[in-house]
Design a protein around this motif. Structure first.
Motif, mmCIF file in Angstrom:
data_model
loop_
_atom_site.group_PDB
_atom_site.id
_atom_site.type_symbol
_atom_site.label_atom_id
_atom_site.label_comp_id
_atom_site.label_asym_id
_atom_site.label_seq_id
_atom_site.Cartn_x
_atom_site.Cartn_y
_atom_site.Cartn_z
ATOM 1 N N ASN A 255 44.621 29.737 46.985
ATOM 2 C CA ASN A 255 45.950 30.090 46.509
ATOM 3 C C ASN A 255 46.245 29.582 45.106
ATOM 4 O O ASN A 255 47.255 29.937 44.531
ATOM 5 C CB ASN A 255 47.009 29.508 47.449
ATOM 6 N N ASP A 256 45.374 28.724 44.597
ATOM 7 C CA ASP A 256 45.670 28.080 43.330
ATOM 8 C C ASP A 256 45.583 29.063 42.175
ATOM 9 O O ASP A 256 44.627 29.831 42.072
ATOM 10 C CB ASP A 256 44.679 26.936 43.108
ATOM 11 N N SER A 257 46.601 29.051 41.332
ATOM 12 C CA SER A 257 46.493 29.868 40.123
ATOM 13 C C SER A 257 46.500 28.996 38.873
ATOM 14 O O SER A 257 46.080 29.440 37.807
ATOM 15 C CB SER A 257 47.635 30.885 40.072
ATOM 16 N N TYR A 258 46.952 27.755 39.013
ATOM 17 C CA TYR A 258 47.065 26.880 37.840
ATOM 18 C C TYR A 258 45.705 26.566 37.238
ATOM 19 O O TYR A 258 45.461 26.781 36.060
ATOM 20 C CB TYR A 258 47.806 25.600 38.237
ATOM 21 N N PHE A 259 44.791 26.054 38.074
ATOM 22 C CA PHE A 259 43.478 25.688 37.555
ATOM 23 C C PHE A 259 42.670 26.921 37.169
ATOM 24 O O PHE A 259 41.884 26.873 36.228
ATOM 25 C CB PHE A 259 42.701 24.852 38.579
ATOM 26 N N VAL A 260 42.872 28.013 37.892
ATOM 27 C CA VAL A 260 42.157 29.241 37.558
ATOM 28 C C VAL A 260 42.563 29.713 36.169
ATOM 29 O O VAL A 260 41.731 30.062 35.340
ATOM 30 C CB VAL A 260 42.439 30.331 38.614
ATOM 31 N N ASN A 261 43.873 29.678 35.877
ATOM 32 C CA ASN A 261 44.325 30.103 34.556
ATOM 33 C C ASN A 261 43.894 29.141 33.469
ATOM 34 O O ASN A 261 43.759 29.519 32.314
ATOM 35 C CB ASN A 261 45.852 30.227 34.538
ATOM 36 N N LEU A 262 43.684 27.884 33.856
ATOM 37 C CA LEU A 262 43.305 26.890 32.864
ATOM 38 C C LEU A 262 41.814 26.979 32.537
ATOM 39 O O LEU A 262 41.422 26.979 31.375
ATOM 40 C CB LEU A 262 43.644 25.495 33.401
ATOM 41 N N PHE A 263 40.983 27.076 33.570
ATOM 42 C CA PHE A 263 39.542 26.970 33.374
ATOM 43 C C PHE A 263 38.869 28.321 33.193
ATOM 44 O O PHE A 263 37.915 28.437 32.438
ATOM 45 C CB PHE A 263 38.881 26.269 34.570
ATOM 46 N N ALA A 264 39.325 29.319 33.935
ATOM 47 C CA ALA A 264 38.600 30.593 33.923
ATOM 48 C C ALA A 264 39.568 31.762 33.846
ATOM 49 O O ALA A 264 39.674 32.552 34.774
ATOM 50 C CB ALA A 264 37.733 30.701 35.171
ATOM 51 N N PRO A 265 40.302 31.872 32.723
ATOM 52 C CA PRO A 265 41.349 32.900 32.664
ATOM 53 C C PRO A 265 40.828 34.329 32.679
ATOM 54 O O PRO A 265 41.598 35.237 32.925
ATOM 55 C CB PRO A 265 42.078 32.590 31.349
ATOM 56 N N ASN A 266 39.526 34.547 32.427
ATOM 57 C CA ASN A 266 39.038 35.917 32.410
ATOM 58 C C ASN A 266 38.105 36.248 33.569
ATOM 59 O O ASN A 266 37.548 37.334 33.627
ATOM 60 C CB ASN A 266 38.339 36.218 31.080
ATOM 61 N N ALA A 267 37.925 35.299 34.481
ATOM 62 C CA ALA A 267 37.055 35.581 35.622
ATOM 63 C C ALA A 267 37.760 36.537 36.584
ATOM 64 O O ALA A 267 38.984 36.584 36.638
ATOM 65 C CB ALA A 267 36.717 34.279 36.343
ATOM 66 N N THR A 268 36.968 37.305 37.321
ATOM 67 C CA THR A 268 37.559 38.211 38.296
ATOM 68 C C THR A 268 37.829 37.442 39.576
ATOM 69 O O THR A 268 36.996 37.381 40.469
ATOM 70 C CB THR A 268 36.600 39.377 38.591
ATOM 71 N N LEU A 269 38.976 36.806 39.625
ATOM 72 C CA LEU A 269 39.350 36.064 40.826
ATOM 73 C C LEU A 269 40.648 36.657 41.349
ATOM 74 O O LEU A 269 41.416 37.254 40.608
ATOM 75 C CB LEU A 269 39.554 34.582 40.494
ATOM 76 N N LEU A 270 40.887 36.451 42.629
ATOM 77 C CA LEU A 270 42.016 37.114 43.268
ATOM 78 C C LEU A 270 43.341 36.710 42.638
ATOM 79 O O LEU A 270 44.177 37.563 42.328
ATOM 80 C CB LEU A 270 42.013 36.784 44.765
ATOM 81 N N ALA A 271 43.515 35.414 42.417
ATOM 82 C CA ALA A 271 44.774 34.947 41.845
ATOM 83 C C ALA A 271 45.019 35.606 40.494
ATOM 84 O O ALA A 271 46.134 35.991 40.149
ATOM 85 C CB ALA A 271 44.744 33.427 41.687
ATOM 86 N N ARG A 272 43.939 35.740 39.754
ATOM 87 C CA ARG A 272 44.011 36.319 38.414
ATOM 88 C C ARG A 272 44.332 37.816 38.489
ATOM 89 O O ARG A 272 45.184 38.325 37.772
ATOM 90 C CB ARG A 272 42.648 36.084 37.764
ATOM 91 N N SER A 273 43.634 38.526 39.379
ATOM 92 C CA SER A 273 43.874 39.970 39.512
ATOM 93 C C SER A 273 45.316 40.240 39.926
ATOM 94 O O SER A 273 45.948 41.173 39.431
ATOM 95 C CB SER A 273 42.946 40.574 40.570
ATOM 96 N N LEU A 274 45.834 39.413 40.831
ATOM 97 C CA LEU A 274 47.213 39.605 41.276
ATOM 98 C C LEU A 274 48.180 39.324 40.136
ATOM 99 O O LEU A 274 49.214 39.975 40.020
ATOM 100 C CB LEU A 274 47.522 38.675 42.452
ATOM 101 N N ASP A 275 47.830 38.355 39.299
ATOM 102 C CA ASP A 275 48.646 38.055 38.136
ATOM 103 C C ASP A 275 48.746 39.254 37.206
ATOM 104 O O ASP A 275 49.792 39.505 36.612
ATOM 105 C CB ASP A 275 48.000 36.890 37.361
#
Lengths: 300, 325
Positions: B251-271
């Motif tokens: 469920n985490d979006s904070y670390f995903v946006n910090l470390f891997a903002p362009n990776a294809t991850l679910l939190a990112r895609s939903l964003d």
């Protein structure tokens, strides 16, 4: 020094203890202590990224001046975050204690109810809340209301307001209560972990206390305030701390701190903001811990 | 006299009946049961309501959107929305990536936190209680406080300047990969790791000391005792930490946006979803809403399925870790 064979078990255990926590210790030093002081350092500097690293330029208290007197939004969102927390905290604590008391009783479908009540903890994610902002359709189903986070709930306190006002309550109290009803989804979804902590506490109270009280002729109401409440008071402290931390984990302020760093690329100002934020949170935690722990009853 | 007798007998019968059936107590009990049921049902309804609306909206056809008679049950069932949004989200790819990321971090966190928890619980050395107090303090520090240095740390990753000494460059860029997640997890300083260390310590302390003593007498070393005796006995704690770390990472979006903002991850895609399905692209506000609800449903679906199977462990785990101190 010593030969290996002559180590006492105690000494050996101590050595292994250091070995066992060494991954954490290394991580703590590398990823916590150093960044912590670096961030303090950055907050007094202007940081610019270059191709092979970054350069620091000392600006003194300019970043802090910027945060407090130039930036129009930071102080506002900070006060909003703090006041939201202060408004919701008593409601969350009260609601979770109430629900835990209900769920600790024996009835059919208890596990099912617990599973549902714990659902928001699992599904709660900032992304979903953010997406819900633009959700028009769901608002047509039922007369849904949108709160700040865009969570809609089919509940609205339509009749409650005039009823309370005519009963002669003051307008502030009425606003607080009706606001609480309107925000019920938010409050329920933020109480999952607290409910579980209270549940664990309620189940650890020995039944003999209640039996003795019953023989002495105490009513259920008295038993709650004289036995349950004191026995569970240490957990009130735990839950208050948890709720405060949880509410400051993700809100408008943290969003601002991130945007300042990664869209405006003002790393120094962002570090200053985060330090102001950290100091405020620490102060709130310290004060509330002190106030509650004075009244906590420890049963041994 | 006779009258008195009758009255007396009637009164006695009444008293007898009252003692046997106790109507007031019974009424109180049943009133309470009804109240409790209504309350619990209401709370559960509030929680399930948004999910139910999302399901209802995701399964309806576009023409049902303008049909005032459709409230809950769609008139034209369709899986079209699901297909469209799965395409928008790159659903399979992002779910697989998120799955690997969450699995990797939770296993690493499990190992490092179990070691640390056992160290704090049973292998006491001078100062270990102070270090444990620090572990609890780390839970309090909001991750945003150390956000900028953390970011730069992984942008120019280097352990104590060793890399620079050999190559002359300022560290390796580890952003846009899963390494930052894995490194911080392996060092027990990832997302909410202080809490996991706490859970493990509580659990290991609650196990009987005789277990270890028996192992020591049989000639096992400290590490062997931990791996062969303590870990197999701590399945509840392992399950709890594993589930929590998996789900919070998911469920985490904070670390995903910090470390891997362009990776294809679910939190990112939903964003990114609201940007893809703006009303002017998909033909109106109602369509946007339709896809948005479907997207949210797809976002919570994998975790929801996991929760269906694992909810027992969750609730037991939290209850048994004894946060009661």
């Amino acid at each position: 020094m010593w030969k290996r064979g002559t180590l006492s078990l105690e000494r050996k255990k101590a050595m292994y203890g250091i070995l066992f926590i060494s991954p954490w210790l290394l991580g703590f030093i590398l990823l916590m202590v150093i960044p912590f002081f670096q961030s303090l350092l950055f907050s007094f500097h202007k940081l610019s990224l270059t191709s092979d690293g970054y350069t620091l330029e000392n600006v003194g208290f300019a970043n802090y001046h910027n945060v407090f007197f130039v930036d129009p939004w930071f102080i506002r969102s900070l006060t909003e975050a703090v006041s939201n927390m202060a408004l919701n905290l008593p409601l969350i604590i009260f609601f979770s204690l109430f629900t835990a008391t209900l769920l600790s009783q024996k009835f059919r479908g208890r596990m099912f109810a617990r599973a549902i009540i714990f659902l928001p903890v699992v599904l709660a994610s900032g992304v979903i809340a953010k997406l819900d902002n633009g959700n028009f359709l769901a608002q047509f189903i039922g007369s849904a209301t949108s709160d700040l986070e865009g969570n809609y709930s089919g509940l609205k306190s339509v009749e409650l307001r005039p009823l309370l006002l005519q009963a002669g309550m003051s307008i502030e109290v009425v606003n607080y209560l009706t606001g609480a009803v309107d925000r019920i989804y938010q409050i329920i979804s933020k109480s999952g972990v607290q409910i579980l902590i209270f549940l664990a506490g309620l189940q650890s109270i020995s039944p003999s206390l209640y039996e003795a009280a019953k023989i002495e002729g105490a009513t259920g109401y008295e038993a709650f305030w004289k036995i349950t409440f004191p026995m569970i008071s240490p957990l009130l402290l735990t839950n208050t701390i948890y709720t405060i931390i949880d509410s400051f984990y993700n809100n408008g302020v943290t969003q601002m701190i991130q945007d300042t760093a990664f869209t405006r690329l003002d790393f120094g100002i962002s570090a200053a903001m985060s330090w102001v934020y950290f100091v405020i949170i620490s102060a709130i935690l310290g004060v509330s811990t002190y106030l509650i722990s004075k009244r906590v009853f420890y049963y041994d | 006299m006779k009258v008195f007798g009758v009255v007396n007998a009637t009164a006695q019968a009444a008293v007898h009946w009252y003692n046997r059936y106790n109507p007031v107590e019974k009424a109180k009990h049943w009133l309470w049961v009804i109240t409790r049921t209504v309350l619990i049902f209401g709370i559960c309804f509030i929680i399930l309501y948004p999910i139910l609306t999302k399901i209802s909206i995701a399964l309806r056809d576009k023409q049902d959107m303008f049909d005032a008679t459709v409230v809950w049950i769609p008139r034209h069932f369709t899986l079209e929305n699901l297909e469209t949004v799965i395409g928008y989200l790159k659903y399979y790819e992002s779910v697989t990536n998120t799955l690997w990321l969450s699995l990797g971090t939770s296993i690493l966190q499990l190992i490092s936190c179990a070691l640390a928890g056992y160290g704090f619980a049973r292998l006491k050395f001078w100062g270990s209680q102070y270090l444990f107090a620090i572990v609890i303090l780390t839970i309090v520090v909001p991750p945003q406080t150390i956000m900028v240095p953390t970011y730069l740390h992984y942008r120019f990753f280097d352990v104590f300047g060793i890399y620079e000494m050999f190559t002359g460059n300022r560290g390796v860029n580890l952003l846009e990969s899963f390494w930052p997640f894995f490194i911080s997890s392996a060092m027990a300083s990832g997302l909410k790791n202080g809490l996991y260390i706490f859970i493990f310590r509580q659990f290991f302390r609650s196990l009987p000391k005789e277990l270890e003593e028996a192992a020591y007498v049989d000639g096992a070393g400290v590490f062997k005792t931990f791996a062969r005796v303590m870990l197999p006995n701590s399945v509840p704690a392992i399950a709890t930490v594993m589930l929590f770390s998996f789900i919070w990472q998911w469920n985490d979006s904070y670390f995903v946006n910090l470390f891997a903002p362009n990776a294809t991850l679910l939190a990112r895609s939903l964003d990114l979803l609201p940007g893809v399905i703006r009303p002017e692209y998909v033909g109106g506000v109602s369509h946007t809403s339709l896809y948005l609800n479907t997207g949210m449903l797809l976002g919570i679906l994998p975790i929801f399925i996991l929760y269906l199977f694992a909810q027992k462990y969750f609730i037991q785990g939290v209850e048994r870790t004894g946060v009661v101190e």
